[in-house]
Each structure stands twice: as structure tokens, then as C-alpha cells.
Design a protein around this motif. Structure first.
Motif, mmCIF file in Angstrom:
data_model
loop_
_atom_site.group_PDB
_atom_site.id
_atom_site.type_symbol
_atom_site.label_atom_id
_atom_site.label_comp_id
_atom_site.label_asym_id
_atom_site.label_seq_id
_atom_site.Cartn_x
_atom_site.Cartn_y
_atom_site.Cartn_z
ATOM 1 N N GLY A 91 0.821 -1.240 0.154
ATOM 2 C CA GLY A 91 0.001 0.075 -0.079
ATOM 3 C C GLY A 91 0.737 1.102 0.051
ATOM 4 O O GLY A 91 0.486 2.109 -0.918
ATOM 5 N N TYR A 92 1.844 1.309 0.916
ATOM 6 C CA TYR A 92 2.595 2.611 0.864
ATOM 7 C C TYR A 92 3.553 2.576 -0.599
ATOM 8 O O TYR A 92 3.416 3.722 -0.637
ATOM 9 C CB TYR A 92 3.746 2.437 2.074
ATOM 10 C CG TYR A 92 4.450 3.985 2.033
ATOM 11 C CD1 TYR A 92 3.753 4.790 2.994
ATOM 12 C CD2 TYR A 92 5.812 3.763 1.758
ATOM 13 C CE1 TYR A 92 4.732 6.044 3.053
ATOM 14 C CE2 TYR A 92 6.485 4.804 1.691
ATOM 15 C CZ TYR A 92 5.761 5.840 2.350
ATOM 16 O OH TYR A 92 6.599 7.068 2.360
ATOM 17 N N LEU A 93 4.036 1.604 -0.793
ATOM 18 C CA LEU A 93 4.895 1.772 -2.209
ATOM 19 C C LEU A 93 3.969 2.171 -3.344
ATOM 20 O O LEU A 93 4.274 3.008 -4.016
ATOM 21 C CB LEU A 93 5.526 0.474 -2.486
ATOM 22 C CG LEU A 93 6.424 0.207 -3.497
ATOM 23 C CD1 LEU A 93 7.580 1.477 -3.380
ATOM 24 C CD2 LEU A 93 7.040 -0.884 -3.781
ATOM 25 N N SER A 94 2.810 1.699 -3.410
ATOM 26 C CA SER A 94 1.914 2.134 -4.593
ATOM 27 C C SER A 94 1.315 3.543 -4.387
ATOM 28 O O SER A 94 1.497 4.137 -5.333
ATOM 29 C CB SER A 94 0.875 0.908 -4.849
ATOM 30 O OG SER A 94 -0.052 0.889 -3.757
ATOM 31 N N GLY A 95 1.088 3.646 -3.361
ATOM 32 C CA GLY A 95 0.639 4.995 -3.023
ATOM 33 C C GLY A 95 1.702 6.231 -3.287
ATOM 34 O O GLY A 95 1.456 7.228 -3.698
ATOM 35 N N ALA A 96 2.892 5.822 -2.754
ATOM 36 C CA ALA A 96 4.011 6.877 -2.986
ATOM 37 C C ALA A 96 4.346 6.980 -4.550
ATOM 38 O O ALA A 96 4.796 8.054 -5.101
ATOM 39 C CB ALA A 96 5.217 6.265 -2.440
ATOM 40 N N VAL A 97 4.066 5.866 -5.196
ATOM 41 C CA VAL A 97 4.568 6.076 -6.691
ATOM 42 C C VAL A 97 3.445 6.852 -7.456
ATOM 43 O O VAL A 97 3.843 7.616 -8.264
ATOM 44 C CB VAL A 97 4.657 4.523 -7.424
ATOM 45 C CG1 VAL A 97 4.712 4.719 -8.835
ATOM 46 C CG2 VAL A 97 5.869 3.738 -6.794
ATOM 47 N N VAL A 98 2.128 6.344 -7.203
ATOM 48 C CA VAL A 98 1.056 7.079 -7.627
ATOM 49 C C VAL A 98 1.340 8.641 -7.300
ATOM 50 O O VAL A 98 1.033 9.537 -8.125
ATOM 51 C CB VAL A 98 -0.223 6.556 -7.268
ATOM 52 C CG1 VAL A 98 -1.581 7.638 -7.633
ATOM 53 C CG2 VAL A 98 -0.529 5.153 -7.712
#
Length: 187
Positions: free
Chosen positions: A66-73
């Protein structure tokens, strides 16, 4: 002793160096020195029966994803905002600074939000598995519904209900898609 002597004489300093080889006296091929198991090892026999991740692994996995995908988006959105915010008289250094600041700020914000949603989902799904003592689609959908409702609870009952429905539908579609993919794509 496991030392080897240099007999070529091409040393720059003229001294014989002794290089240590820790495997010289073992008389065992290095490939058979470490025999690692090929199957997972479990502390308790009951753990080997369950074909799912533990609650701690789930918590780490969903929070991290969740954190990684949210940070990329969020970084992508911040990049676009930074590019749009540049003015005609800005230097290249100032434009890059705007882009980096926008990417970092929005990436952190989105990453934290998505990480919290993953944390809530993992906790609720693991709680449902513990309560119902079974692992099925119902646990995932109820965890998605509860995650959405709990995440938006501070905004009011209506917002929590809408977010709960959205969370349940998104997880239901995700689980259905995963099961359909398993059926048609051999692993």
C-alpha cells in the motif's frame, strides 16, 4: 595451515604474501558444505497445514504494498503538478526543485494513506480468519467493507457507508478476478 604462497615474484613490494584460504583443509566440495532445505520449515506442525501467510506477514505485505504503490502514484501526481506550476521565467534549477518538492510531498501523502488502508485491511482480514476459523472470500470482502468504513468514519456515517461499500466492492472484484485468473492461467 591453509595458507598459499605466492611464488611468481611479481609483487611490487618484494614480500611473499600469504593468502588465507579457509576451505583448503576441509576436503569437502563447497557445494555440499551447506545443505539447505528446499521446502519451508515450520516451528509448529499446524503451520504447515495452512496454505496462507501468517497475520504478521499479511500485515507487513499489505502495508508495504500500500505504501509503495501510494508513494509511486503520489509521486507521479506531484510530478505533473510540479510541471504545471512552473512559470515562464523560472530557471531550470527552480523548475526541478518544484518538481521534486511536489513529487516528494504528494508521494508521502498518498503513500501514508494507502499504507494505513493496507494496515487496516490486513488487521481486519486476519481478525476475520481468526474469528471464523476459515479462509474464504467472505473474510476478504468483509475486511474490505470494514476497512473502507473505518478509514472514513471520522467524516461521518454517510461517508463511512459509501467508503465501506466501495471497499467491499473493490476487494470483491479483486478476489473474483484473482480466482478467474487462477482458473484460466496455469501456474
Amino acid at each position: 595451515m591453509a595458507y598459499s604462497h605466492n611464488h611468481n615474484g611479481d609483487n611490487d613490494d618484494g614480500n611473499n604474501r600469504r593468502l588465507y584460504n579457509p576451505y583448503q583443509d576441509l576436503h569437502v566440495p563447497i557445494q555440499t558444505l551447506y545443505k539447505l532445505p528446499t521446502s519451508p520449515e515450520f516451528l509448529f506442525q499446524e503451520e504447515s497445514v495452512a496454505q496462507r501467510r501468517s497475520w504478521g506477514e499479511n500485515l507487513t505485505y499489505y502495508t508495504g504494498i500500500g505504501y509503495l504503490s501510494g508513494a509511486v502514484v503520489g509521486a507521479g501526481k506531484g510530478f505533473v503538478e510540479g510541471v504545471k506550476a512552473s512559470e515562464p521565467g523560472d530557471t531550470m534549477k527552480l523548475r526541478i526543485n518544484r518538481i521534486l518538492n511536489g513529487s516528494g510531498h504528494t508521494g508521502r501523502k498518498f503513500g501514508n494513506r494507502a499504507g494505513v488502508i493496507g494496515l487496516l485491511y490486513a488487521g481486519m482480514e486476519s481478525g476475520m480468519v481468526a474469528i471464523r476459523d476459515t479462509d474464504d472470500v467472505i473474510n476478504s470482502v468483509v475486511a474490505g467493507l470494514g476497512t473502507g468504513a473505518f478509514y472514513r468514519a471520522a467524516a461521518g456515517i454517510r461517508s463511512a457507508a459509501v467508503a465501506g461499500v466501495i471497499g467491499g466492492v473493490v476487494v470483491g472484484l479483486g478476489v473474483t478476478g484473482k480466482q478467474a485468473l487462477k482458473r484460466y492461467v496455469p501456474i
